[in-house]
Enzyme design. Structure first.
Site, PDB file in Angstrom:
ATOM      1  N   MET A   1      10.098   3.395  -1.200  1.00 10.89           N
ATOM      2  CA  MET A   1      10.762   4.144  -2.486  1.00 10.89           C
ATOM      3  C   MET A   1      11.052   5.177  -2.888  1.00 10.89           C
ATOM      4  SD  MET A   1      11.883   1.268  -5.161  1.00 10.89           S
ATOM      5  CE  MET A   1      10.246   0.688  -5.949  1.00 10.89           C
ATOM      6  N   GLY A   2      10.429   6.316  -1.804  1.00 11.97           N
ATOM      7  CA  GLY A   2       9.699   7.574  -2.517  1.00 11.97           C
ATOM      8  C   GLY A   2       8.555   7.333  -3.272  1.00 11.97           C
ATOM      9  N   ALA A   3       8.405   9.054  -3.475  1.00  3.51           N
ATOM     10  CA  ALA A   3       7.421   9.708  -4.581  1.00  3.51           C
ATOM     11  C   ALA A   3       6.106   9.254  -3.559  1.00  3.51           C
ATOM     12  CB  ALA A   3       7.065   8.332  -5.207  1.00  3.51           C
TER      13      ALA A   3
ATOM     14  N   HIS B   1       1.540   5.931   2.079  1.00  7.14           N
ATOM     15  CA  HIS B   1       2.943   5.991   2.523  1.00  7.14           C
ATOM     16  C   HIS B   1       2.806   6.552   4.805  1.00  7.14           C
ATOM     17  CE1 HIS B   1       4.544   5.538  -1.362  1.00  7.14           C
ATOM     18  NE2 HIS B   1       5.367   4.557  -0.808  1.00  7.14           N
TER      19      HIS B   1
ATOM     20  N   GLY C   1       2.823  -1.779   3.528  1.00  4.40           N
ATOM     21  CA  GLY C   1       1.117  -1.897   2.899  1.00  4.40           C
ATOM     22  C   GLY C   1       1.026  -2.537   2.266  1.00  4.40           C
TER      23      GLY C   1
ATOM     24  N   ASP D   1       0.733  -4.445  -1.932  1.00  4.07           N
ATOM     25  CA  ASP D   1       1.707  -5.145  -2.550  1.00  4.07           C
ATOM     26  C   ASP D   1       1.689  -6.554  -1.935  1.00  4.07           C
ATOM     27  OD1 ASP D   1       3.649  -3.797  -4.567  1.00  4.07           O
ATOM     28  OD2 ASP D   1       3.827  -2.313  -2.632  1.00  4.07           O
TER      29      ASP D   1
ATOM     30  N   GLN E   1       5.163  -8.828  -2.069  1.00  5.51           N
ATOM     31  CA  GLN E   1       6.009  -8.751  -1.993  1.00  5.51           C
ATOM     32  C   GLN E   1       5.512  -8.650   0.542  1.00  5.51           C
ATOM     33  OE1 GLN E   1       8.300  -4.868  -2.045  1.00  5.51           O
ATOM     34  NE2 GLN E   1       6.704  -3.559  -0.327  1.00  5.51           N
TER      35      GLN E   1
ATOM     36  N   ARG F   1       2.737   5.200  -8.895  1.00  5.22           N
ATOM     37  CA  ARG F   1       2.998   5.016 -10.228  1.00  5.22           C
ATOM     38  C   ARG F   1       1.656   5.867 -11.262  1.00  5.22           C
ATOM     39  NH1 ARG F   1       6.167   0.601 -12.260  1.00  5.22           N
ATOM     40  NH2 ARG F   1       7.188   0.168  -9.840  1.00  5.22           N
TER      41      ARG F   1
HETATM   42  O1  PAF Z   1       7.223  -1.482  -1.456  1.00  2.00           O
HETATM   43  C1  PAF Z   1       8.225  -0.744  -1.552  1.00  2.00           C
HETATM   44  O2  PAF Z   1       8.088   0.878  -1.350  1.00  2.00           O
HETATM   45  C2  PAF Z   1       9.710  -1.491  -1.973  1.00  2.00           C
HETATM   46  O3  PAF Z   1       9.930  -2.350  -2.811  1.00  2.00           O
HETATM   47  C3  PAF Z   1      10.273  -1.414  -0.588  1.00  2.00           C
HETATM   48  C4  PAF Z   1       9.912  -2.130   0.056  1.00  2.00           C
HETATM   49  C5  PAF Z   1      10.827  -0.248  -0.089  1.00  2.00           C
HETATM   50  C6  PAF Z   1      12.010  -1.872  -0.986  1.00  2.00           C
HETATM   51  O4  PAF Z   1      12.280  -1.452  -1.751  1.00  2.00           O
END
Ligand code: PAF
Length: 277
Positions: free
Chosen positions: A29-31, A36, A144, A147, A150, A184
């Site tokens: 989601m950038g930033a 990343h 990563g 999360d 996720q 964040r």
């Molecule tokens: O982990 C994130 O940054 C987001 O949840 C992802 C996997 C890019 C989906 O929008």
């Protein structure tokens, strides 16, 4: 090369696939931060072509204020990605055109922890990741461990839906003081930034106590009290769970891998972290 819609992405990927190139996808989601970039390096080590997507996905935010305040830094992100083959930066309209009506729901794993505190979050996440897999034609995708929930959900729906993508996870990267890298973190005021590493430190103390035989419930209660004492609140959860099913663990069982997961706010910035027990 920046690609702004699925047609541009598709034609690029089709060219690459004709040469037999394997495609790696790093959804973001950038930033962007070093966490990343570690995913990008892992993808580059294994795949002939690497695509990074940058999309602040509105459907995974259950809070309009959080969406509006999510850090955005496209130019800086693009500069950090100089070595990748494609940077996919779609608009919201390109991802969810008028009439868009489909979502991916994963039951069970999504009910607990983050799912209980952020209604709709995991459905939005699962939907956009599924779309990104389809749009990119990726052979491998990189996520990563920060999360953790996720990651388990992505593994689940990828398997359940027979998506032809292999999921690779990379360890959480931390600042020298232990704070997990996160987009964040840049929203933390200076004083809160100094206290933020206590989250990881208290989680480590809690994990040590559990490993040393302290009853899990007592260790979690003590950990929550310690977090409150240093200014965290609200504490959404400090939970000890089976690492894969994320079902709460009441005791250490031989052969079972447990994970300690936490979400707590500090100065209104919500931080999450997880460690192995
Ligand atoms: O982990 C994130 O940054 C987001 O949840 C992802 C996997 C890019 C989906 O929008």
């Amino acid at each position: 090369m920046i690609l702004r819609d699925s047609a541009a992405l598709r034609s690029r990927v089709t060219e690459w696939k004709k040469t037999g190139a394997s495609i790696g996808l790093v959804p973001t989601m950038g930033a962007l931060h070093e966490g990343h970039l570690s995913l990008v390096r892992a993808a580059q080590a294994e795949c002939a072509r690497v695509i990074v997507s940058i999309f602040v996905n509105p459907t995974q935010f259950n809070n309009a204020h959080d969406l509006a305040n999510y850090p955005r830094s496209e130019a800086a992100d693009v500069a950090l990605l100089a070595g990748v083959d494609g940077i996919f930066i779609p608009t919201v309209e390109a991802m969810y055109p008028e009439g868009y009506s489909t979502s991916v729901q994963v039951s069970g794993l999504t009910d607990r922890l983050e799912g209980a505190h952020r209604p709709g979050h995991f459905s939005g996440m699962a939907t956009v990741v599924t779309k990104l897999f389809g749009m990119s034609g990726a052979d491998r995708a990189y996520f990563g461990e920060k999360d953790w929930q996720q990651l388990q959900i992505i593994r689940r729906f990828t398997q359940d839906l027979n998506l032809p993508v292999s999921i690779t996870s990379c360890p959480t990267l931390r600042e020298a003081d232990g704070l997990a890298l996160s987009s964040r973190n840049r929203r933390l005021p200076e004083a809160a930034r100094l206290r933020a590493p206590r989250l990881h430190a208290i989680m480590q103390e809690t994990a040590w106590a559990i490993r040393a035989g302290r009853p899990i419930a007592a260790a979690l209660t003590a950990g929550e009290a310690d977090l409150e004492a240093v200014g965290f609140g609200p504490i959404d959860y400090l939970a000890c769970c089976d690492a894969q099913t994320l079902m709460p663990a009441r005791e250490m069982t031989p052969g079972q891998t447990l994970r300690l997961l936490a979400a707590a706010a500090l100065d209104s910035v919500r931080l999450i972290d997880n460690i192995v027990i």
